[in-house]
Motif scaffolding. Sequence first.
Motif, PDB file in Angstrom:
ATOM      1  N   THR A 233      46.241  30.369  37.436  1.00 16.56           N
ATOM      2  CA  THR A 233      47.104  31.103  37.445  1.00 16.56           C
ATOM      3  C   THR A 233      46.738  32.722  37.005  1.00 16.56           C
ATOM      4  OG1 THR A 233      47.667  30.638  34.973  1.00 16.56           O
ATOM      5  CG2 THR A 233      48.689  29.378  36.634  1.00 16.56           C
ATOM      6  N   GLU A 234      45.765  32.966  36.005  1.00 20.73           N
ATOM      7  CA  GLU A 234      45.593  34.304  35.704  1.00 20.73           C
ATOM      8  C   GLU A 234      44.735  35.037  36.860  1.00 20.73           C
ATOM      9  OE1 GLU A 234      45.408  37.634  33.374  1.00 20.73           O
ATOM     10  OE2 GLU A 234      46.330  35.638  33.104  1.00 20.73           O
ATOM     11  N   VAL A 235      43.855  34.233  37.577  1.00 24.08           N
ATOM     12  CA  VAL A 235      43.158  34.847  38.702  1.00 24.08           C
ATOM     13  C   VAL A 235      44.192  35.131  39.938  1.00 24.08           C
ATOM     14  CG1 VAL A 235      41.612  34.235  40.494  1.00 24.08           C
ATOM     15  CG2 VAL A 235      40.993  33.607  38.228  1.00 24.08           C
ATOM     16  N   GLY A 236      45.077  34.159  40.053  1.00 25.01           N
ATOM     17  CA  GLY A 236      46.210  34.489  41.026  1.00 25.01           C
ATOM     18  C   GLY A 236      47.074  35.797  40.694  1.00 25.01           C
ATOM     19  N   TYR A 237      47.113  35.979  39.306  1.00 25.68           N
ATOM     20  CA  TYR A 237      47.986  37.311  39.087  1.00 25.68           C
ATOM     21  C   TYR A 237      47.111  38.390  39.265  1.00 25.68           C
ATOM     22  CZ  TYR A 237      51.253  33.791  36.830  1.00 25.68           C
ATOM     23  OH  TYR A 237      52.212  32.898  36.763  1.00 25.68           O
ATOM     24  N   ARG A 238      45.909  38.393  38.907  1.00 24.17           N
ATOM     25  CA  ARG A 238      44.926  39.565  39.214  1.00 24.17           C
ATOM     26  C   ARG A 238      44.708  39.999  40.644  1.00 24.17           C
ATOM     27  NH1 ARG A 238      39.630  39.335  35.662  1.00 24.17           N
ATOM     28  NH2 ARG A 238      39.684  41.601  36.505  1.00 24.17           N
ATOM     29  N   LEU A 239      45.120  39.167  41.441  1.00 26.30           N
ATOM     30  CA  LEU A 239      45.099  39.459  42.893  1.00 26.30           C
ATOM     31  C   LEU A 239      46.174  40.293  43.321  1.00 26.30           C
ATOM     32  CD1 LEU A 239      43.986  36.069  44.421  1.00 26.30           C
ATOM     33  CD2 LEU A 239      42.542  38.093  44.203  1.00 26.30           C
ATOM     34  N   VAL A 240      47.200  40.309  42.390  1.00 25.86           N
ATOM     35  CA  VAL A 240      48.517  41.270  42.665  1.00 25.86           C
ATOM     36  C   VAL A 240      47.936  42.564  42.116  1.00 25.86           C
ATOM     37  CG1 VAL A 240      51.031  41.482  42.251  1.00 25.86           C
ATOM     38  CG2 VAL A 240      49.817  39.144  42.467  1.00 25.86           C
ATOM     39  N   ARG A 244      52.924  45.935  40.286  1.00 25.26           N
ATOM     40  CA  ARG A 244      53.671  44.612  40.361  1.00 25.26           C
ATOM     41  C   ARG A 244      53.344  43.287  39.589  1.00 25.26           C
ATOM     42  NH1 ARG A 244      54.567  45.011  46.809  1.00 25.26           N
ATOM     43  NH2 ARG A 244      55.412  47.278  47.105  1.00 25.26           N
ATOM     44  N   ARG A 245      52.216  43.499  38.981  1.00 26.95           N
ATOM     45  CA  ARG A 245      51.747  42.474  38.212  1.00 26.95           C
ATOM     46  C   ARG A 245      52.869  41.784  37.174  1.00 26.95           C
ATOM     47  NH1 ARG A 245      45.938  43.127  36.391  1.00 26.95           N
ATOM     48  NH2 ARG A 245      45.832  43.762  38.559  1.00 26.95           N
ATOM     49  N   ALA A 246      53.526  42.527  36.428  1.00 26.84           N
ATOM     50  CA  ALA A 246      54.298  41.928  35.321  1.00 26.84           C
ATOM     51  C   ALA A 246      55.415  41.216  35.894  1.00 26.84           C
ATOM     52  CB  ALA A 246      54.643  43.040  34.583  1.00 26.84           C
ATOM     53  N   GLY A 247      56.023  41.624  37.079  1.00 31.02           N
ATOM     54  CA  GLY A 247      57.144  40.962  37.814  1.00 31.02           C
ATOM     55  C   GLY A 247      56.941  39.781  38.536  1.00 31.02           C
ATOM     56  N   VAL A 248      55.201  39.708  39.205  1.00 31.01           N
ATOM     57  CA  VAL A 248      54.824  38.595  39.691  1.00 31.01           C
ATOM     58  C   VAL A 248      54.455  37.380  38.563  1.00 31.01           C
ATOM     59  CG1 VAL A 248      53.118  37.628  41.058  1.00 31.01           C
ATOM     60  CG2 VAL A 248      54.235  39.819  41.592  1.00 31.01           C
ATOM     61  N   ARG A 249      54.123  37.941  37.411  1.00 27.80           N
ATOM     62  CA  ARG A 249      53.529  36.931  36.298  1.00 27.80           C
ATOM     63  C   ARG A 249      54.799  36.136  36.002  1.00 27.80           C
ATOM     64  NH1 ARG A 249      49.233  36.751  33.165  1.00 27.80           N
ATOM     65  NH2 ARG A 249      48.289  38.921  33.843  1.00 27.80           N
ATOM     66  N   GLU A 250      55.992  37.154  35.728  1.00 29.57           N
ATOM     67  CA  GLU A 250      57.109  36.556  35.274  1.00 29.57           C
ATOM     68  C   GLU A 250      57.632  35.434  36.374  1.00 29.57           C
ATOM     69  OE1 GLU A 250      61.644  38.081  33.705  1.00 29.57           O
ATOM     70  OE2 GLU A 250      60.275  39.478  34.458  1.00 29.57           O
ATOM     71  N   LEU A 251      57.696  35.777  37.772  1.00 26.80           N
ATOM     72  CA  LEU A 251      58.226  35.026  38.596  1.00 26.80           C
ATOM     73  C   LEU A 251      57.405  33.791  38.860  1.00 26.80           C
ATOM     74  CD1 LEU A 251      60.575  34.408  40.753  1.00 26.80           C
ATOM     75  CD2 LEU A 251      58.918  35.669  42.368  1.00 26.80           C
ATOM     76  N   GLY A 252      56.096  34.017  38.686  1.00 28.60           N
ATOM     77  CA  GLY A 252      55.194  32.594  38.811  1.00 28.60           C
ATOM     78  C   GLY A 252      55.372  31.654  37.539  1.00 28.60           C
ATOM     79  N   ASP A 253      55.483  32.285  36.304  1.00 26.94           N
ATOM     80  CA  ASP A 253      55.436  31.400  35.158  1.00 26.94           C
ATOM     81  C   ASP A 253      56.885  30.629  35.053  1.00 26.94           C
ATOM     82  OD1 ASP A 253      53.252  32.222  34.117  1.00 26.94           O
ATOM     83  OD2 ASP A 253      54.022  33.858  33.011  1.00 26.94           O
ATOM     84  N   GLU A 254      57.992  31.342  35.791  1.00 25.17           N
ATOM     85  CA  GLU A 254      59.285  30.370  36.090  1.00 25.17           C
ATOM     86  C   GLU A 254      59.118  29.595  37.015  1.00 25.17           C
ATOM     87  OE1 GLU A 254      63.197  29.568  35.137  1.00 25.17           O
ATOM     88  OE2 GLU A 254      61.868  31.111  34.091  1.00 25.17           O
ATOM     89  N   ILE A 255      58.386  29.929  38.157  1.00 25.28           N
ATOM     90  CA  ILE A 255      57.964  28.664  39.288  1.00 25.28           C
ATOM     91  C   ILE A 255      57.527  27.626  38.691  1.00 25.28           C
ATOM     92  CG2 ILE A 255      56.955  28.278  41.308  1.00 25.28           C
ATOM     93  CD1 ILE A 255      57.785  30.819  42.319  1.00 25.28           C
ATOM     94  N   ILE A 256      56.364  27.902  37.751  1.00 25.53           N
ATOM     95  CA  ILE A 256      55.564  26.711  37.253  1.00 25.53           C
ATOM     96  C   ILE A 256      56.406  25.942  36.426  1.00 25.53           C
ATOM     97  CG2 ILE A 256      53.616  26.205  35.885  1.00 25.53           C
ATOM     98  CD1 ILE A 256      52.081  28.693  36.996  1.00 25.53           C
TER      99      ILE A 256
END
Length: 401
Positions: A233-240, A244-256
């Motif tokens: 997940t951390e590698v996936g977030y670093r591709l953003v 926009r990384r903070a918002g994508v991280r929050e959304l990704g953690d919510e999806i998981i």
Amino acid sequence: MAQGSEENRQGTGEGGRGGAEPVPGTGAHAPAEGQEHAGAPAASVMAEAENRAHRTSPLGSGRLNYFTLGFTGALGVLTAWLLVQALIGVHGLFINILVALFLAVGLNPLIEFLHRRGLPRWAAILTVCLALIAFVTAFVWTLVPPLTQQAGEFIANAPDLVRQLGDNRLFADLDRRFNVLGQVQHFVTSADFGQRVFGGVFGVGQAVLNSLIATFTVLVLTLFFMASLPGITEVGYRLVPRSRRAGVRELGDEIIARVGGYIGGQLLVALIGGVVALVFLTVIGSGYALTLALVVAVTALIPLIGTTIGALAATLVVAVGDLRLGAVTLVFFIVYQQIESYVIAPRVMRRSVDVAPTVTITAALLGGALLGLVGALIAIPVAAAVTLVLKQVVFPRLEER
């Protein structure tokens, strides 16, 4: 004198415009515009004639370009076809990886729960993995011996069963018209009957062996995915991008979290169904209470139709021994399905998956059509993730416009 000087100035100006002008920094004069492009029309006419002759030549560049274009297109089609064949070849492995990743994400909340209770992450992962292995082993251990015993008894008693059918009036009438029993008896008593039966058993054994290998592969992949899920997940977030990384991280953690909540809820509902089935089947005196309870629990993981499949399997097994108990079992599971659908499942799934019933049914049908049982299992969490993205990203941006 003034008039003559004025005429001289005009003449000088006109001559300056019409003649050559001095080049700055040098004493030379630049060529006039007409002189500079005097040879251009002739050169362009000659170049155009040469190009026309070259195009009309049988070996000109036009045919060579068409050939290169066709050859490149053929190579592209061949590459695409080989890629499709490669994907078809690894279809089974791709499904195993998808199931393992799905299980790793689903079991991550349980690992986090054990980790918060003081266990190191590796110990929590090992505990969950051992629990999975124990469940699979218990399921296989309770399912295979009864099936083997029943198959052996059926093969041994097949001739007697055929002779007993001859005493029935309906089958006797069918035998007089179509010689059904004679053909069945000839098939059962033939010399190659055992070979055919054992050939079928060998085919079933091969299928069981393949299923065991696939199960072991999924367990190993699940273990690796559970151990490396934070890094993935951390590698996936670093591709953003950073902005926009903070918002994508929050959304990704919510999806998981949503996917994990759904799988945890399904496991809890299946566990409740298996325990209830075990208690009921033990009370009515079924000899395969534990096996049928595990079948009910495992099939309950299938969306929409899983509980019905488990209930029908248990009912048929009980009805073979006692038709009246089979009817009672059917009524019991019908009542329990209503309780599970309207009481247990809504309360368990209330905080994990927020998906409309129509979306749930549509997603399960589409997933089943695309990837079979695996697609039906992962379709609802995917629909929940898409719904979350729509609510938190797409709809707010549309409202701002």
